[in-house]
Design a protein around this motif. Structure first.
Motif, mmCIF file in Angstrom:
data_model
loop_
_atom_site.group_PDB
_atom_site.id
_atom_site.type_symbol
_atom_site.label_atom_id
_atom_site.label_comp_id
_atom_site.label_asym_id
_atom_site.label_seq_id
_atom_site.Cartn_x
_atom_site.Cartn_y
_atom_site.Cartn_z
ATOM 1 N N VAL A 21 -1.667 4.454 7.498
ATOM 2 C CA VAL A 21 -0.803 3.555 7.676
ATOM 3 C C VAL A 21 -1.973 2.528 7.980
ATOM 4 O O VAL A 21 -2.367 1.318 7.044
ATOM 5 C CB VAL A 21 0.498 2.799 8.432
ATOM 6 N N CYS A 22 -2.666 2.200 8.786
ATOM 7 C CA CYS A 22 -3.659 1.129 9.226
ATOM 8 C C CYS A 22 -5.029 1.072 8.039
ATOM 9 O O CYS A 22 -5.206 0.004 7.348
ATOM 10 C CB CYS A 22 -4.161 1.444 10.436
ATOM 11 N N HIS A 23 -4.959 2.409 7.717
ATOM 12 C CA HIS A 23 -6.229 2.645 6.707
ATOM 13 C C HIS A 23 -5.628 2.223 5.576
ATOM 14 O O HIS A 23 -6.922 1.611 4.569
ATOM 15 C CB HIS A 23 -6.690 4.452 6.661
ATOM 16 N N GLU A 24 -4.739 2.755 4.564
ATOM 17 C CA GLU A 24 -4.581 1.840 3.471
ATOM 18 C C GLU A 24 -3.971 0.648 3.363
ATOM 19 O O GLU A 24 -4.491 -0.246 2.065
ATOM 20 C CB GLU A 24 -3.205 3.006 3.153
ATOM 21 N N ASN A 26 1.546 3.321 -1.016
ATOM 22 C CA ASN A 26 2.091 4.309 -0.914
ATOM 23 C C ASN A 26 1.437 5.712 -0.191
ATOM 24 O O ASN A 26 0.711 5.749 -0.117
ATOM 25 C CB ASN A 26 1.708 5.090 -3.033
ATOM 26 N N PHE A 27 2.271 5.976 0.178
ATOM 27 C CA PHE A 27 2.863 7.261 1.141
ATOM 28 C C PHE A 27 3.391 8.060 0.882
ATOM 29 O O PHE A 27 4.267 7.913 0.382
ATOM 30 C CB PHE A 27 2.906 7.035 3.009
ATOM 31 N N PHE A 87 8.706 7.089 0.315
ATOM 32 C CA PHE A 87 8.014 7.852 0.023
ATOM 33 C C PHE A 87 8.088 8.371 -1.263
ATOM 34 O O PHE A 87 8.857 7.845 -1.884
ATOM 35 C CB PHE A 87 10.192 8.355 0.480
ATOM 36 N N ALA A 88 6.683 7.682 -1.350
ATOM 37 C CA ALA A 88 6.090 7.842 -2.629
ATOM 38 C C ALA A 88 5.801 9.031 -3.369
ATOM 39 O O ALA A 88 5.349 9.050 -4.507
ATOM 40 C CB ALA A 88 4.648 7.426 -2.559
ATOM 41 N N TRP A 108 -2.049 5.804 -1.048
ATOM 42 C CA TRP A 108 -3.033 5.161 -2.188
ATOM 43 C C TRP A 108 -2.707 4.171 -1.655
ATOM 44 O O TRP A 108 -1.381 3.886 -1.966
ATOM 45 C CB TRP A 108 -3.571 5.886 -2.731
ATOM 46 N N TYR A 109 -3.832 2.934 -1.990
ATOM 47 C CA TYR A 109 -2.949 1.758 -2.824
ATOM 48 C C TYR A 109 -3.878 1.462 -4.607
ATOM 49 O O TYR A 109 -4.225 1.725 -4.741
ATOM 50 C CB TYR A 109 -4.327 0.687 -2.154
#
Length: 267
Positions: free
Chosen positions: A186-189, A157-158, A140-141, A148-149
């Motif tokens: 999630v996989c990508h970040e 952060n999502f 919950f960013a 982003w990372y």
């Protein structure tokens, strides 16, 4: 030499005698807006480790605070007996405990893939916090159409955002879209964080080529992980009658993210 060279490697949990090898958890293999007939919900096996509520393990620490409102949601306790027997919390947008379960399980699977491919442990590139080196994941960013990372803070952060009035998928009009519930995102970040961990300064956008490599590689990691989830894979192959190029699930990334904004295509 970078000070990263002298930091202790953050290792995954080492299995002890009489411990299980995996933990079964339910996740969204396809975006929440997909139909159940598409194999949206699957039960996956993640590497076992003892967990504190959060969940908090050797590699990841899930922070359940909404970065916009400051509200702290009850942390999921994956060691609770009833939750353990049920393979985790039931997948649902409205069950905020499931959000932590989703990001933890998906991140654990991707990290395992990197360890298997390289044959070694992979240390985090950022400095330890309070003497402990964990990647802090924030489902919950804040209200933002982004994920982003952050290599400086050591966080993944999502964000979440409101869908278009006329989304082109099954998303509720003006409903909340959580990027933390997208398997692809999630996989990508996490792949960004893994690339940064593999080589110093890999997170620096020194050129368009570096940025393109990061994005392309991370997309491929997300795409290849589609093939781990058999129910969704079978449904996708049946739906496209074996023509993989026509399958959105097998050839697209972030379907809900793109279509919830009114686009007719995935992200």
């Amino acid at each position: 030499l970078s000070d990263r060279v002298f930091r202790p490697v953050a290792s995954a949990h080492k299995m002890q005698r009489d411990e299980p090898t995996t933990r079964r958890l339910r996740i969204f293999a396809v975006d929440p807006s997909a139909s159940s007939r598409d194999g949206k919900i699957t039960t996956t096996s993640v590497p076992y480790e003892p967990l504190q509520p959060g969940p908090i393990g050797k590699l990841f620490e899930i922070e359940n605070e909404d970065q916009k409102s400051g509200i702290s949601y009850p942390p999921p306790d994956l060691e609770e007996r009833g939750v353990l027997i049920a393979s985790g919390y039931a997948p649902s947008d409205s069950n905020y405990r499931f959000h932590g379960q989703m990001v933890y399980a998906t991140a654990s699977i991707v990290h395992r893939s990197f360890r298997r491919a390289l044959g070694r442990q992979i240390g985090w590139p950022f400095a330890p916090r309070d003497g402990v080196s964990r990647l802090r994941i924030r489902p919950f960013a804040g209200e933002t159409q982004n994920a982003w990372y952050d290599p400086d803070l050591g966080t993944l952060n999502f964000g979440y955002f409101y869908a278009h009035e006329k989304p082109t998928d099954g998303t509720l009009p003006r409903g909340v879209v959580f990027t933390a519930l997208s398997h692809d995102i999630v996989c990508h970040e996490l792949s960004h964080a893994m690339l940064d961990a593999l080589r110093a300064n890999f997170a620096l956008q020194t050129s368009n080529d570096m940025a393109g490599f990061h994005e392309g590689f991370s997309d491929l990691i997300a795409l290849f992980h589609h093939f781990l989830h058999r129910d969704a894979l079978r449904a996708a192959i049946a739906k496209c009658r074996g023509n993989v190029r026509k399958s959105q699930y097998l050839s697209a990334i972030g379907q809900q993210f793109g279509r919830a904004g009114g686009s007719t295509s995935a992200l």
